[in-house]
Design a protein around this motif. Sequence first.
Motif, PDB file in Angstrom:
ATOM      1  N   ASP A   6      39.523   5.044 -34.145  1.00  0.00           N
ATOM      2  CA  ASP A   6      39.876   6.453 -34.029  1.00  0.00           C
ATOM      3  C   ASP A   6      39.901   7.089 -35.416  1.00  0.00           C
ATOM      4  O   ASP A   6      40.679   6.668 -36.276  1.00  0.00           O
ATOM      5  CB  ASP A   6      41.249   6.575 -33.372  1.00  0.00           C
ATOM      6  CG  ASP A   6      41.615   7.994 -33.030  1.00  0.00           C
ATOM      7  OD1 ASP A   6      41.600   8.849 -33.936  1.00  0.00           O
ATOM      8  OD2 ASP A   6      41.918   8.241 -31.856  1.00  0.00           O
ATOM      9  N   TYR A  55      48.889  12.949 -30.951  1.00  0.00           N
ATOM     10  CA  TYR A  55      49.357  11.570 -31.047  1.00  0.00           C
ATOM     11  C   TYR A  55      50.847  11.451 -31.337  1.00  0.00           C
ATOM     12  O   TYR A  55      51.440  10.408 -31.074  1.00  0.00           O
ATOM     13  CB  TYR A  55      48.572  10.822 -32.105  1.00  0.00           C
ATOM     14  CG  TYR A  55      47.115  10.647 -31.766  1.00  0.00           C
ATOM     15  CD1 TYR A  55      46.643  10.818 -30.478  1.00  0.00           C
ATOM     16  CD2 TYR A  55      46.192  10.319 -32.736  1.00  0.00           C
ATOM     17  CE1 TYR A  55      45.307  10.663 -30.163  1.00  0.00           C
ATOM     18  CE2 TYR A  55      44.851  10.152 -32.430  1.00  0.00           C
ATOM     19  CZ  TYR A  55      44.417  10.331 -31.136  1.00  0.00           C
ATOM     20  OH  TYR A  55      43.083  10.167 -30.830  1.00  0.00           O
ATOM     21  N   ALA A  80      45.869   5.562 -27.915  1.00  0.00           N
ATOM     22  CA  ALA A  80      44.900   5.604 -29.017  1.00  0.00           C
ATOM     23  C   ALA A  80      45.214   4.536 -30.061  1.00  0.00           C
ATOM     24  O   ALA A  80      44.307   3.863 -30.567  1.00  0.00           O
ATOM     25  CB  ALA A  80      44.891   6.993 -29.659  1.00  0.00           C
ATOM     26  N   HIS A  84      42.823   1.447 -31.031  1.00  0.00           N
ATOM     27  CA  HIS A  84      42.414   1.314 -32.429  1.00  0.00           C
ATOM     28  C   HIS A  84      42.735  -0.100 -32.930  1.00  0.00           C
ATOM     29  O   HIS A  84      41.888  -0.754 -33.558  1.00  0.00           O
ATOM     30  CB  HIS A  84      43.124   2.368 -33.278  1.00  0.00           C
ATOM     31  CG  HIS A  84      42.636   2.442 -34.681  1.00  0.00           C
ATOM     32  ND1 HIS A  84      41.518   3.153 -35.043  1.00  0.00           N
ATOM     33  CD2 HIS A  84      43.108   1.886 -35.817  1.00  0.00           C
ATOM     34  CE1 HIS A  84      41.325   3.038 -36.345  1.00  0.00           C
ATOM     35  NE2 HIS A  84      42.280   2.266 -36.834  1.00  0.00           N
TER      36      HIS A  84
END
Length: 95
Positions: A6, A55, A80, A84
Amino acid sequence: MIDGLDPIIHVPKRLAAMAVLANAPSVSFRFLKDHLQLSESDLSKQMSTLESGGYVSSTKVGRGRGGSTTYRMTQAGQRAYEQHCATLRTLIGGA
């Protein structure tokens, strides 16, 4: 394989902040600043980017010198971050 990285999280300062947030329900601005050894302006910039990406969320109490800001990782941020990290583990394990 690198598609799972990401670009918002991958920046080292933001990755470090996400790692801290992944291990706590919420964290104060001051704690992050001290723990990550960043200036206020740099941390503010990094957290704004994470917040704009959806986020993290922030809660501000008070204003000025007596005010405080706390951050927490959102569900989207958790997903996320996990993706990642999984991609990083795959890259490292495959090297």
